[in-house]
Design a protein around this motif. Structure first.
Motif, short mmCIF file in Angstrom:
data_model
loop_
_atom_site.label_atom_id
_atom_site.label_comp_id
_atom_site.label_asym_id
_atom_site.label_seq_id
_atom_site.Cartn_x
_atom_site.Cartn_y
_atom_site.Cartn_z
N UNK A 190 1.14 -1.13 -0.03
CA UNK A 190 0.05 0.14 0.09
C UNK A 190 0.98 1.45 -0.10
N UNK A 191 0.38 2.46 -0.34
CA UNK A 191 0.99 3.73 -0.16
C UNK A 191 0.67 4.49 0.99
N UNK A 192 1.51 5.15 1.50
CA UNK A 192 1.34 6.13 2.64
C UNK A 192 2.31 7.39 2.14
N UNK A 193 1.87 8.45 2.74
CA UNK A 193 2.65 9.80 2.57
C UNK A 193 3.34 9.95 4.10
N UNK A 194 2.62 9.73 4.98
CA UNK A 194 3.00 10.23 6.48
C UNK A 194 3.52 11.55 6.64
N UNK A 195 2.65 12.31 5.81
CA UNK A 195 2.63 13.83 5.58
C UNK A 195 2.51 14.35 6.90
N UNK A 196 2.97 15.32 7.56
CA UNK A 196 4.29 16.07 7.02
C UNK A 196 5.52 15.54 7.21
N UNK A 197 5.85 14.26 7.66
CA UNK A 197 7.10 13.97 8.16
C UNK A 197 7.83 13.38 7.03
N UNK A 198 7.72 13.47 5.87
CA UNK A 198 8.22 12.76 4.38
C UNK A 198 8.69 14.01 3.59
N UNK A 199 9.51 13.76 2.66
CA UNK A 199 9.63 14.61 1.40
C UNK A 199 9.48 13.70 0.16
N UNK A 200 9.15 14.40 -0.66
CA UNK A 200 9.05 13.96 -2.07
C UNK A 200 9.83 14.64 -3.06
N UNK A 201 11.09 14.19 -3.78
CA UNK A 201 11.89 14.82 -4.51
C UNK A 201 12.47 16.18 -3.67
N UNK A 202 12.74 16.11 -2.45
CA UNK A 202 13.15 17.22 -1.78
C UNK A 202 12.35 18.24 -1.20
N UNK A 210 0.95 13.35 -4.14
CA UNK A 210 0.79 12.07 -3.81
C UNK A 210 1.16 11.27 -5.30
N UNK A 211 0.68 11.73 -6.34
CA UNK A 211 0.99 10.81 -7.55
C UNK A 211 2.64 11.03 -8.01
N UNK A 212 3.32 12.13 -7.48
CA UNK A 212 4.82 11.86 -7.49
C UNK A 212 5.23 10.87 -6.66
N UNK A 213 4.61 10.65 -5.39
CA UNK A 213 4.79 9.55 -4.54
C UNK A 213 4.73 8.18 -5.22
N UNK A 214 3.74 7.99 -5.76
CA UNK A 214 3.48 6.59 -6.58
C UNK A 214 4.74 6.50 -7.43
N UNK A 215 4.97 7.21 -8.35
CA UNK A 215 5.79 7.28 -9.56
C UNK A 215 7.23 6.86 -8.93
N UNK A 216 7.62 7.43 -7.94
CA UNK A 216 8.89 7.19 -6.97
C UNK A 216 8.96 5.86 -6.65
#
Length: 240
Positions: A190-202, A210-216
């Motif tokens: 499954x996918x989680x963000x755990x926002x705001x404790x994570x980063x996506x592409x810095x 969220x879509x960028x997270x899926x792609x990564x």
């Protein structure tokens, strides 16, 4: 038609939470919002309310040392109307700052028991406590357990897989190593963000990423049709 799903997000940690609440609904992203206590869960439900795309999980976070037996009794009494539990779990990484170990074990054991009896979905936090959690999960055999941000050993991972647990992955987990993540069966991802404790592409996580997270994640694990896989996994989990 599939939708993006975020199984672990902390909406109440953002100062512009109302704006993000509207954005998530507008984007039609299914989002499970964690809370750290039954009191916060109650406030979120009262102030914002749930929608088709946003649900709140009632939490009892082991890092919240100020939680008391009164809070736990409130959790128990409200568990009849809460469909999701989170963030809950065990964390033995800092004995001075977090809830006492014995209290954590007592609270977590009772929560897992209730989740098993009432078929509630759980998002579980584990740190330096995986073997204890495995024993508890094996005892009660809940059907809807998601391990959030797993960072244990390969043997512990295998034990949790054998106990039918699911695993939510965020982009920050990819920075350490993908070797462990590649051992998770595709039908348990499954996918989680755990926002705001994570980063996506810095960049600090916001729902529009969220879509960028899926792609990564799909790129790192080399999984095609990842969006559909996650959607079907979560749909299947809810139907258990």
């Amino acid at each position: 038609m599939t939708h993006l799903i975020d199984t672990h997000f902390h909406l109440d940690y953002y100062p512009n939470y109302k704006e993000l609440y509207d954005n998530i609904n507008c984007a039609e992203q299914y989002t499970l919002c964690m809370t750290n206590s039954p009191g916060i869960y109650n406030s979120c439900c009262r102030m914002l309310g749930e929608s088709k795309y946003i649900k709140f999980a009632m939490g009892f976070h082991p890092k919240c040392k100020n939680l008391t037996i009164r809070d736990f009794n409130q959790f128990i009494s409200m568990s009849y109307r809460a469909d999701y539990f989170g963030e809950i779990g065990l964390d033995f990484s800092n004995s001075k700052k977090y809830l006492d170990k014995e209290k954590q074990l007592l609270y977590f054991g009772e929560i897992v028991k209730i989740a098993s009896e009432r078929n509630r979905l759980m998002s579980i936090h584990l740190k330096r406590s995986e073997n204890y959690a495995i024993d508890i999960i094996e005892k009660y055999r809940p059907q809807k357990a998601i391990i959030h941000w797993f960072n244990g050993s390969k043997n512990q991972l295998k034990s949790l897989i054998n106990l039918n647990c699911y695993f939510s992955i965020n982009t920050s987990m990819l920075e350490k190593s993908t070797d462990l993540l590649e051992l998770i069966p595709t039908d348990r991802l499954l996918v989680e963000s755990d926002g705001p404790f994570t980063k996506v592409d810095g960049k600090k996580y916001y729902p529009q990423l969220l879509r960028a997270s899926y792609n990564r994640i799909s790129s790192a694990l080399n999984i095609s049709d990842f969006e559909s896989i996650v959607y079907q996994n979560f749909k299947g989990l809810l139907s258990v």
